[in-house]
Motif scaffolding. Structure first.
Motif, short mmCIF file in Angstrom:
data_model
loop_
_atom_site.label_atom_id
_atom_site.label_comp_id
_atom_site.label_asym_id
_atom_site.label_seq_id
_atom_site.Cartn_x
_atom_site.Cartn_y
_atom_site.Cartn_z
N GLY A 198 0.79 -1.23 0.00
CA GLY A 198 0.00 0.00 0.00
C GLY A 198 0.82 1.27 0.00
O GLY A 198 0.26 2.36 0.01
N GLY A 199 2.15 1.17 -0.02
CA GLY A 199 2.95 2.39 -0.01
C GLY A 199 4.44 2.13 0.01
O GLY A 199 4.91 1.02 -0.23
N SER A 200 5.22 3.18 0.31
CA SER A 200 6.67 3.08 0.39
C SER A 200 7.17 4.12 1.37
O SER A 200 6.46 5.07 1.73
CB SER A 200 7.30 3.29 -0.99
OG SER A 200 7.03 4.61 -1.46
N PHE A 201 8.42 3.94 1.79
CA PHE A 201 9.02 4.87 2.76
C PHE A 201 10.41 5.24 2.29
O PHE A 201 11.26 4.39 2.06
CB PHE A 201 9.08 4.23 4.15
CG PHE A 201 9.74 5.09 5.19
CD1 PHE A 201 9.25 6.36 5.47
CD2 PHE A 201 10.85 4.65 5.89
CE1 PHE A 201 9.86 7.17 6.41
CE2 PHE A 201 11.46 5.45 6.84
CZ PHE A 201 10.96 6.71 7.11
N ASP A 202 10.65 6.55 2.14
CA ASP A 202 11.96 7.09 1.77
C ASP A 202 12.71 7.40 3.06
O ASP A 202 12.35 8.31 3.80
CB ASP A 202 11.77 8.36 0.94
CG ASP A 202 13.07 8.92 0.40
OD1 ASP A 202 14.09 8.84 1.11
OD2 ASP A 202 13.07 9.46 -0.72
N THR A 203 13.77 6.62 3.33
CA THR A 203 14.48 6.77 4.60
C THR A 203 15.30 8.05 4.65
O THR A 203 15.73 8.45 5.74
CB THR A 203 15.40 5.57 4.85
OG1 THR A 203 16.33 5.45 3.77
CG2 THR A 203 14.60 4.28 4.98
N ASP A 204 15.56 8.66 3.51
CA ASP A 204 16.32 9.91 3.49
C ASP A 204 15.45 11.09 3.90
O ASP A 204 15.78 11.85 4.81
CB ASP A 204 16.91 10.13 2.10
CG ASP A 204 17.85 11.32 2.07
OD1 ASP A 204 18.39 11.67 3.14
OD2 ASP A 204 18.07 11.89 0.99
N SER A 205 14.32 11.23 3.25
CA SER A 205 13.42 12.37 3.54
C SER A 205 12.43 12.06 4.65
O SER A 205 11.71 12.93 5.12
CB SER A 205 12.64 12.74 2.27
OG SER A 205 11.80 11.69 1.86
N ARG A 206 12.39 10.78 5.09
CA ARG A 206 11.45 10.30 6.11
C ARG A 206 9.99 10.55 5.69
O ARG A 206 9.14 10.90 6.50
CB ARG A 206 11.72 10.94 7.47
CG ARG A 206 13.03 10.62 8.10
CD ARG A 206 13.00 10.74 9.61
NE ARG A 206 12.36 11.95 10.07
CZ ARG A 206 12.98 13.11 10.26
NH1 ARG A 206 14.27 13.20 10.02
NH2 ARG A 206 12.34 14.17 10.71
N THR A 207 9.71 10.33 4.41
CA THR A 207 8.35 10.50 3.93
C THR A 207 7.78 9.16 3.50
O THR A 207 8.44 8.37 2.81
CB THR A 207 8.30 11.47 2.73
OG1 THR A 207 9.24 11.06 1.73
CG2 THR A 207 8.63 12.88 3.18
N ALA A 208 6.56 8.91 3.92
CA ALA A 208 5.82 7.72 3.51
C ALA A 208 4.87 8.11 2.39
O ALA A 208 4.08 9.05 2.54
CB ALA A 208 5.05 7.13 4.68
N SER A 209 4.97 7.41 1.26
CA SER A 209 4.09 7.67 0.12
C SER A 209 2.98 6.63 0.14
O SER A 209 3.23 5.43 0.07
CB SER A 209 4.87 7.59 -1.19
OG SER A 209 5.89 8.58 -1.23
N LEU A 210 1.73 7.11 0.22
CA LEU A 210 0.58 6.23 0.38
C LEU A 210 -0.27 6.25 -0.88
O LEU A 210 0.09 6.85 -1.89
CB LEU A 210 -0.23 6.67 1.60
CG LEU A 210 0.57 6.96 2.87
CD1 LEU A 210 -0.36 7.39 3.99
CD2 LEU A 210 1.40 5.75 3.28
N ALA A 211 -1.40 5.58 -0.81
CA ALA A 211 -2.31 5.54 -1.95
C ALA A 211 -2.83 6.94 -2.26
O ALA A 211 -2.81 7.85 -1.42
CB ALA A 211 -3.48 4.60 -1.64
N ASN A 212 -3.27 7.11 -3.51
CA ASN A 212 -3.82 8.39 -3.96
C ASN A 212 -2.82 9.55 -3.85
O ASN A 212 -3.20 10.70 -3.63
CB ASN A 212 -5.09 8.74 -3.17
CG ASN A 212 -6.15 7.68 -3.33
OD1 ASN A 212 -6.34 7.12 -4.41
ND2 ASN A 212 -6.82 7.35 -2.23
N SER A 213 -1.51 9.21 -3.98
CA SER A 213 -0.43 10.21 -3.99
C SER A 213 -0.33 11.01 -2.69
O SER A 213 0.18 12.12 -2.67
CB SER A 213 -0.61 11.19 -5.16
OG SER A 213 -0.61 10.49 -6.40
#
Length: 224
Positions: free
Chosen positions: A134-149
């Motif tokens: 259902g998503g991804s996590f960028d460990t550099d920016s600490r942002t989780a990208s979820l559904a529907n952008s």
């Protein structure tokens, strides 16, 4: 030289630590000093740095263990190991444990500065992106990208917890394991439950599953 770049110096030798702080300060870098592995781990988890300058032989926790723990928690700051252990096997071990560079002691000052500049020139796009249902996590920016952008910014500890779970999505972690891995400075296991609650609130109530009587496991994003 990158003006104002932040460097964590991890060195227990007082004279060498002072020399490194003076040298790097004169070059325009902002430095923080940790004289043992436990302090280095705390600094690496709670603050943001551009380079880790890391000695291997440290009190409390050795340098390679510190680096492995940071990498395991999603901290990908480039690391340059300084060590009196200088044979090829030692260098290979350091690089295999997560370091980007390895410089034997005694070292040439100009070479040290050149290696730091090379690490600072590396593009930040080399960051890890951890995928989960259902998503991804960028460990550099600490942002989780979820559904529907939808993009959600996580705190340092929230990100470390999500990264630890996401790297082993099929594993169930006991609270004690998560406490040691993600919250090494905390004594109360309740902090794990608190940050699980924060993650669920930010990225979905099923993002972290409770395995009754055992602990927690990575779940999936609840789109409802």
């Amino acid at each position: 030289m990158v003006d104002g770049a932040r460097i964590l110096i991890v060195e227990d030798d007082k004279d060498l630590a002072r020399m490194l702080q003076d040298l790097l300060g004169s070059e325009g870098y902002a430095t923080t000093l940790a004289r043992d592995g436990q302090r280095a781990l705390h600094e690496g988890l709670t603050n943001s740095f551009d380079v880790l300058l890391l000695d291997r032989g440290l009190p409390v926790i050795d340098g390679l263990s510190v680096l492995m723990k940071l990498r395991d928690r999603g901290v990908i700051t480039p690391a340059l190991i300084l060590s009196a252990l200088a044979n090829p096997a030692d260098r290979v071990e350091g690089l295999d444990r997560g370091a980007e560079d390895y410089l034997p002691k005694p070292f040439d000052i100009d070479e040290l500065l050149a290696r730091l500049r090379a690490l600072l020139r590396r593009p930040r796009s080399m960051a890890h992106v951890l995928r989960f249902p259902g998503g991804s996590f960028d460990t550099d920016s600490r942002t989780a990208s979820l559904a529907n952008s939808v993009v959600v910014l996580l705190s340092e500890r929230e990100g470390s917890l999500l990264a630890h779970l996401a790297k082993r999505p099929n594993q169930v972690f006991a609270r004690g394991e998560l406490l040691d891995a993600v919250f090494p400075d905390a004594d109360d296991r309740g902090v794990v439950d608190t940050y699980v609650h924060y993650l669920r609130k930010k990225i979905g109530r099923k993002a972290v599953l409770t395995i009754r009587g055992v602990g927690y496991q990575l779940g999936h994003i609840d789109e409802a």
